[in-house]
Scaffold this active site. Sequence first.
Site, PDB file in Angstrom:
ATOM      1  CB  VAL A 123      -0.892   0.033   1.274  1.00  0.00           C
ATOM      2  CG1 VAL A 123      -1.775   1.278   1.279  1.00  0.00           C
ATOM      3  CG2 VAL A 123      -1.713  -1.228   1.386  1.00  0.00           C
ATOM      4  CG  ASP A 131       5.241   3.657   1.315  1.00  0.00           C
ATOM      5  OD1 ASP A 131       5.334   4.329   0.263  1.00  0.00           O
ATOM      6  OD2 ASP A 131       4.172   3.140   1.689  1.00  0.00           O
ATOM      7  CG  HIS A 285      35.960  17.018  -3.775  1.00  0.00           C
ATOM      8  ND1 HIS A 285      36.213  15.828  -3.125  1.00  0.00           N
ATOM      9  CD2 HIS A 285      37.060  17.276  -4.518  1.00  0.00           C
ATOM     10  CE1 HIS A 285      37.425  15.406  -3.464  1.00  0.00           C
ATOM     11  NE2 HIS A 285      37.955  16.270  -4.301  1.00  0.00           N
ATOM     12  CG  ASP A 332      33.578  14.303  -1.483  1.00  0.00           C
ATOM     13  OD1 ASP A 332      32.973  14.631  -2.516  1.00  0.00           O
ATOM     14  OD2 ASP A 332      34.799  14.497  -1.310  1.00  0.00           O
ATOM     15  N   GLY A 426      44.207  14.607  -7.202  1.00  0.00           N
ATOM     16  CA  GLY A 426      44.030  13.909  -8.479  1.00  0.00           C
ATOM     17  C   GLY A 426      43.569  12.473  -8.305  1.00  0.00           C
ATOM     18  CB  SER A 428      39.503  13.483  -5.620  1.00  0.00           C
ATOM     19  OG  SER A 428      40.030  14.060  -4.481  1.00  0.00           O
ATOM     20  N   GLY A 429      37.812  10.742  -5.869  1.00  0.00           N
ATOM     21  CA  GLY A 429      36.736  10.059  -6.579  1.00  0.00           C
ATOM     22  C   GLY A 429      37.075   8.610  -6.881  1.00  0.00           C
TER      23      GLY A 429
END
Length: 480
Positions: A123, A131, A285, A332, A426, A428-429
């Site tokens: 429901v 939900d 970032h 991040d 460099g 990063s990620g």
Amino acid sequence: MATDPNAGPYYVNYGFSHGQNNPPPYSTGGHPPPYSTEQPPANVPNYGPRTIPTHHTFTPYQPQFVPPHTAGRRKLCIVSSILAVLIIVATTGIVVWYLLCCSCVSCGGERVCVSSSQWCDSVQDCVGGEDESNCFRLYGSRFVLQAYSSKSRSWKAVCSDGWNTSLGKTACEQIGYSSDTYFKSEYVNQNAGGSVGYMKLNPDLSSSGKALHKQLSSSDSCSTNSVVTLRCIDCGTRAAPSTRIVGGTQATLGQWPWQVSLHVESRHLCGGSIITPYWIVTAAHCVEKFSDPGLWTVYAGQLTQTEMSWRSGYSVSRIIANNYNRNTKNNDIALMKLSTPLIFSRTVSPVCLPNVGLSIDPPRSCWISGWGATQQGGYSSDILMQAPVSLIDRVTCNAPRVYSGQITNTMICAGYLQGGIDSCQGDSGGPLVTEESSLWWLVGDTSWGDGCAMRNKPGVYGNMTVFLDWIYQQMRMNNR
Ligand code: 4AZ
């Protein structure tokens, strides 16, 4: 990546945990009870010790004289006592009812209170359907399929009775994958499920056209005693032979097949990790200043930046950043969707997202990889670099001489307190990964740190475990 082949690992063993028992969407958690029973009201009668006469004369059938003001006080006393007892009983009842029945969890961003017994009950209570949208999950290193039972308000492993490939593909789509990447369904002993009881397919044939969750009912038995393990994508393996490495070194082609290089204007800016043919995980970032997908090119399956400079990459159709806070560096993480799917090969393949119930506690050994700077303030690397790092528990990482309380639950620290080996500008990620049960899992995305490889300043990574629900939700909502 800043590295020092002579630096050794530093181990501190404290656990960190998953929110693995939360109901499907984000639980607002820890509600204080609405009523406090600590202080009685000021007008409650005093039941302090009284003097009891030890010698007295008992005269039968002789009514005692009671002065009228004393009789009134006694009545008042009895009425107040009864009232006090009633108030205590009612308060206790309300608190118990609240705790057992109605711990609220919010609908998406709205402040609507939907009881955990209303999640996945077929429901729709939330306007956005939150939900009813997160009712399946994969548990542990064996990928046991669990469905949420609104009846018991808990996750239960799906019994393998009547299971087939078509149902497996449907469950993968409900989690957030495309049925195109479906790998396999297998059956394992119930004990691997990490839960009590089962969710079982209804034998009723009329239910077969219904939504998958509506075809399941909670049950104490499962005739085969085996549960479904579901692989929605063939992730976490690499074809390249692994070599033994001390300190940071150059990677070989295919060693980290999920690693990508993200370019803006033909320059490497950040790293990323392949999780499906269309989706790349990176840091929020990285995309903060460059939020236009048209600016980016994604390179996969290449070892050097030189090679990328003369090859063509993949274009990006969508960038979705989490609720990143540049001051606290919370959340991040971002997702990039490619315009065309990656073709998986020996050198291009996805890493596994960390399932709920996977034990990845400090000081587990992990690996980082990237084309970032090889020393603080230095140039980024032409060849992909790799280094082993250990997870550092949050208490240690939040110590005054380390990061002094800046490490939140959306972050994980990894590296060495003595310094020497670290990620850097460099990187990063890019991925922080670990190997468990012969598969490679994405533990974090390179996020920040105070300098690179300095003493007491380990690398800080986005905590993939807490982003899991968000990632799947984005993949479900952006699947076209
Ligand atoms: C950065 O600026 C960066 N030593 C990445 C990782 C670390 C520091 C800085 C961790 O991309």
